[in-house]
Design an enzyme around this catalytic site. Structure first.
Site, PDB file in Angstrom:
ATOM      1  N   GLU A  97      -4.260   6.210  -3.763  1.00  0.00           N
ATOM      2  CA  GLU A  97      -5.197   6.139  -2.625  1.00  0.00           C
ATOM      3  C   GLU A  97      -4.374   6.487  -1.400  1.00  0.00           C
ATOM      4  OE1 GLU A  97      -8.466   5.372  -2.585  1.00  0.00           O
ATOM      5  OE2 GLU A  97      -8.720   4.908  -4.699  1.00  0.00           O
ATOM      6  N   CYS A 156      -7.374   4.249   7.045  1.00  0.00           N
ATOM      7  CA  CYS A 156      -7.163   5.506   6.308  1.00  0.00           C
ATOM      8  C   CYS A 156      -8.341   6.454   6.441  1.00  0.00           C
ATOM      9  CB  CYS A 156      -6.881   5.211   4.837  1.00  0.00           C
ATOM     10  SG  CYS A 156      -8.192   4.280   4.044  1.00  0.00           S
TER      11      CYS A 156
HETATM   12  P1  NAD Z   1       3.543   3.632   3.003  1.00  0.00           P
HETATM   13  O1  NAD Z   1       3.325   4.720   2.020  1.00  0.00           O
HETATM   14  O2  NAD Z   1       4.682   3.755   3.957  1.00  0.00           O
HETATM   15  O3  NAD Z   1       3.753   2.232   2.273  1.00  0.00           O
HETATM   16  C1  NAD Z   1       2.861   1.730   1.300  1.00  0.00           C
HETATM   17  C2  NAD Z   1       3.600   0.826   0.330  1.00  0.00           C
HETATM   18  O4  NAD Z   1       4.605   1.589  -0.336  1.00  0.00           O
HETATM   19  C3  NAD Z   1       4.311  -0.361   0.980  1.00  0.00           C
HETATM   20  O5  NAD Z   1       4.122  -1.497   0.151  1.00  0.00           O
HETATM   21  C4  NAD Z   1       5.768   0.070   1.002  1.00  0.00           C
HETATM   22  O6  NAD Z   1       6.681  -1.010   0.883  1.00  0.00           O
HETATM   23  C5  NAD Z   1       5.871   0.973  -0.212  1.00  0.00           C
HETATM   24  N1  NAD Z   1       6.867   2.046  -0.026  1.00  0.00           N
HETATM   25  C6  NAD Z   1       7.191   2.662   1.148  1.00  0.00           C
HETATM   26  N2  NAD Z   1       8.136   3.602   0.925  1.00  0.00           N
HETATM   27  C7  NAD Z   1       8.400   3.588  -0.401  1.00  0.00           C
HETATM   28  C8  NAD Z   1       9.284   4.337  -1.240  1.00  0.00           C
HETATM   29  N3  NAD Z   1      10.076   5.267  -0.735  1.00  0.00           N
HETATM   30  N4  NAD Z   1       9.288   4.063  -2.567  1.00  0.00           N
HETATM   31  C9  NAD Z   1       8.477   3.115  -3.085  1.00  0.00           C
HETATM   32  N5  NAD Z   1       7.635   2.361  -2.334  1.00  0.00           N
HETATM   33  C10 NAD Z   1       7.591   2.599  -1.018  1.00  0.00           C
HETATM   34  O7  NAD Z   1       2.152   3.486   3.763  1.00  0.00           O
HETATM   35  P2  NAD Z   1       1.807   2.542   4.979  1.00  0.00           P
HETATM   36  O8  NAD Z   1       2.514   3.014   6.197  1.00  0.00           O
HETATM   37  O9  NAD Z   1       1.967   1.111   4.576  1.00  0.00           O
HETATM   38  O10 NAD Z   1       0.240   2.827   5.128  1.00  0.00           O
HETATM   39  C11 NAD Z   1      -0.277   3.874   5.863  1.00  0.00           C
HETATM   40  C12 NAD Z   1      -0.712   5.024   4.988  1.00  0.00           C
HETATM   41  O11 NAD Z   1      -1.530   4.571   3.946  1.00  0.00           O
HETATM   42  C13 NAD Z   1      -1.554   6.040   5.743  1.00  0.00           C
HETATM   43  O12 NAD Z   1      -1.185   7.338   5.346  1.00  0.00           O
HETATM   44  C14 NAD Z   1      -2.974   5.734   5.284  1.00  0.00           C
HETATM   45  O13 NAD Z   1      -3.866   6.830   5.359  1.00  0.00           O
HETATM   46  C15 NAD Z   1      -2.740   5.327   3.882  1.00  0.00           C
HETATM   47  N6  NAD Z   1      -3.821   4.452   3.429  1.00  0.00           N
HETATM   48  C16 NAD Z   1      -4.682   4.923   2.483  1.00  0.00           C
HETATM   49  C17 NAD Z   1      -5.732   4.120   2.078  1.00  0.00           C
HETATM   50  C18 NAD Z   1      -6.716   4.587   1.042  1.00  0.00           C
HETATM   51  O14 NAD Z   1      -7.471   3.754   0.560  1.00  0.00           O
HETATM   52  N7  NAD Z   1      -6.750   5.858   0.677  1.00  0.00           N
HETATM   53  C19 NAD Z   1      -5.887   2.848   2.625  1.00  0.00           C
HETATM   54  C20 NAD Z   1      -4.980   2.419   3.585  1.00  0.00           C
HETATM   55  C21 NAD Z   1      -3.940   3.220   3.982  1.00  0.00           C
END
Ligand code: NAD
Length: 461
Positions: A215, A249
């Site tokens: 997602e 998002c």
């Molecule tokens: P992110 O990808 O930075 O982090 C999400 C999760 O992944 C966190 O738990 C984080 O600890 C983990 N993570 C981060 N880097 C990682 C890595 N290198 N390896 C493994 N795990 C890692 O996202 P965010 O900043 O928390 O959220 C914002 C993003 O999420 C935006 O792009 C938004 O559009 C998207 N989002 C999508 C939805 C959806 O339902 N499609 C919902 C909410 C947010």
């Protein structure tokens, strides 16, 4: 469970696999009981959840309830109402060539699921997938976001209080913790987060051929056509964009506004923003803040623009940015390079719908798309030409809270979908089974049948 970076999570996964193999989670009454326990715990912790969300993001109680707590309770209620019918093996047709047999599709749980969630709706996005995982009969490990630590801690305590760790467990931690978890062999990975991290997750899952739901995000367009109901459009766009300070998002990332109504629409948008957040949003105690200094600094670069026509103020100490609108933007402006994920709304002007379609098609598939128009022809043209995860005609964001609409992206905005039955299906493998009779044995399939080829050709022509 607080993670220790030197720890590996093998033992936890082994324990959950053993629990899964005990078949307890396959019992429907066990799943129903688990969902009821979860609902009661959420209700009992409502005030604490609101306080955690206030600390982490300055979310108001109204936003915390509508977008995090209430939405989850509604999802649990929906699942409880329908689970008995979802779990039934589905009887399907059987072709003439298979006469004597009957065919079924069984929904079976994958086993142990890993759920990795982001910070923007830190409670909703950790728990909504869990509802699907439990409903389908899986064990699960949740890794919430480290950027919203109070909510992460509360999710861990809440889950720890009601479920044994070998059934459902929360592992708190940052990127390294997430990566350590990804080194283990899960049976399913459900990830919500950014596109770049989505690629890392899929690469890790590929090593063990673990199925994934991603997602993700991206730039979601919102089109305001010349025949739209402008007052309603302004109100619904202001709400969808600035709820959670644009850190949603599916928030409209940018607007395409028809040149003939642009001036009138922008005036209505200004009024709608004021009605929702007041004349001084930075002093509104209910306006959500930006999650971190890094994100605040990234966003602040965009508001300083000479193209700012609404808002543009900020408060560094509170990490708050006013609802802001930028006009006369083109695809060459830096604000159009990546998902904004903040309270800044760039406006592009257009003359024909085909111009809009082309502009959007030249960029990655959006997670959401919103179209304001009264014209069936325009609706058909846009829906038919542009591929996007999901969206609304004459509204924003609202599609996401209907349990009857599976929610997910397409292309770089994600793969797979959930909510309602979609969540149950996501966490279930559909196992096809043919139940054959032993009362007779049709000879056609055997190579020693006399004139077998001619006979089989009568069926398979
Ligand atoms: P992110 O990808 O930075 O982090 C999400 C999760 O992944 C966190 O738990 C984080 O600890 C983990 N993570 C981060 N880097 C990682 C890595 N290198 N390896 C493994 N795990 C890692 O996202 P965010 O900043 O928390 O959220 C914002 C993003 O999420 C935006 O792009 C938004 O559009 C998207 N989002 C999508 C939805 C959806 O339902 N499609 C919902 C909410 C947010």
């Amino acid at each position: 469970m607080k993670s220790n970076l030197t720890e590996n999570f093998r033992q936890l996964v082994v324990e959950q696999k053993n629990f899964f193999r005990s078949n307890k989670t396959k019992d429907i009454s066990f799943r129903i009981e688990a969902l009821k326990k979860l609902k009661t715990a959420i209700k009992n912790n409502e005030k604490l959840l609101m306080a955690a969300l206030k600390t982490d993001l300055n979310k108001s109680e109204f936003d915390a309830y509508t977008t995090e707590i209430g939405i989850i309770i509604a999802e649990i209620n929906f699942t409880l109402r329908h689970l008995q019918s979802w779990v039934k093996p589905e009887k399907v047709k059987t072709p003439l060539t298979h006469i004597g047999s009957t065919s079924y599709i069984y929904s079976e749980p994958y086993g142990v699921a890993l759920i990795i969630s982001p910070w923007n709706y830190p409670f909703q996005l950790a728990i909504a997938p869990l509802i699907g995982a439990i409903a389908a009969g899986n064990c699960a490990v949740i890794k919430p976001s480290e950027l919203t630590p109070k909510t992460s801690e509360l999710v861990a305590t809440l889950i720890d209080d009601i479920f044994p760790v070998d059934y459902i467990s929360v592992v708190e931690g940052d990127v390294e913790t997430s990566q350590a978890l990804l080194n283990e062999k899960f049976d399913y990975i459900f990830f919500t987060g950014s596109v770049p991290v989505g690629k890392i997750i899929m690469e890790a899952a590929a090593k063990t051929l673990t199925p994934v739901t991603l997602e993700l995000g991206g730039k979601s367009p919102c089109i305001v056509h010349e025949d739209a109901n402008l007052k309603i459009a302004a109100k619904r766009i202001a709400w969808g964009k600035y709820v959670n300070a644009g850190q949603t998002c599916v928030a409209p990332d940018y607007l395409y506004v028809h040149h003939a109504i642009k001036a009138e629409f922008l005036e209505l948008l200004k009024q709608a923003i004021e009605e929702l957040y007041g004349k001084e949003p930075l002093h509104n105690p209910n306006f959500t803040r930006i999650v971190s200094e890094r994100h605040f600094n990234r966003l602040r670069c965009f508001v300083k623009s000479d193209k700012t026509i609404i808002g543009g103020g900020w408060d560094e100490a509170k990490l708050m940015i006013e609802p802001t609108v930028l006009a006369d933007i083109t695809w060459n402006d830096s604000v159009m390079d990546d998902e904004i994920f903040g309270p800044i709304l760039p406006v592009l002007e257009y003359s024909t719908i085909s111009e809009v379609v082309e502009g959007i098609q030249n960029h990655p598939n959006p997670l959401a798309l919103y179209l304001f128009t009264e014209s069936d022809t325009v609706q058909r043209e846009v829906l038919n030409s542009i591929s996007f995860g999901g969206g609304c005609v004459n509204d924003t964001v609202y599609h996401l809270s209907s349990p009857y609409l599976p929610f997910g992206g397409v292309g770089t905005s994600g793969m797979g979908a959930y909510h309602g039955k979609g969540s149950f299906d996501t966490f279930s493998h559909r196992k096809s089974v043919l139940m054959q009779t032993t009362r007779f044995d049709i000879p056609f399939r055997y190579p020693n049948l006399k004139n077998g080829l001619e006979k089989i050709k009568l069926f398979l022509k």
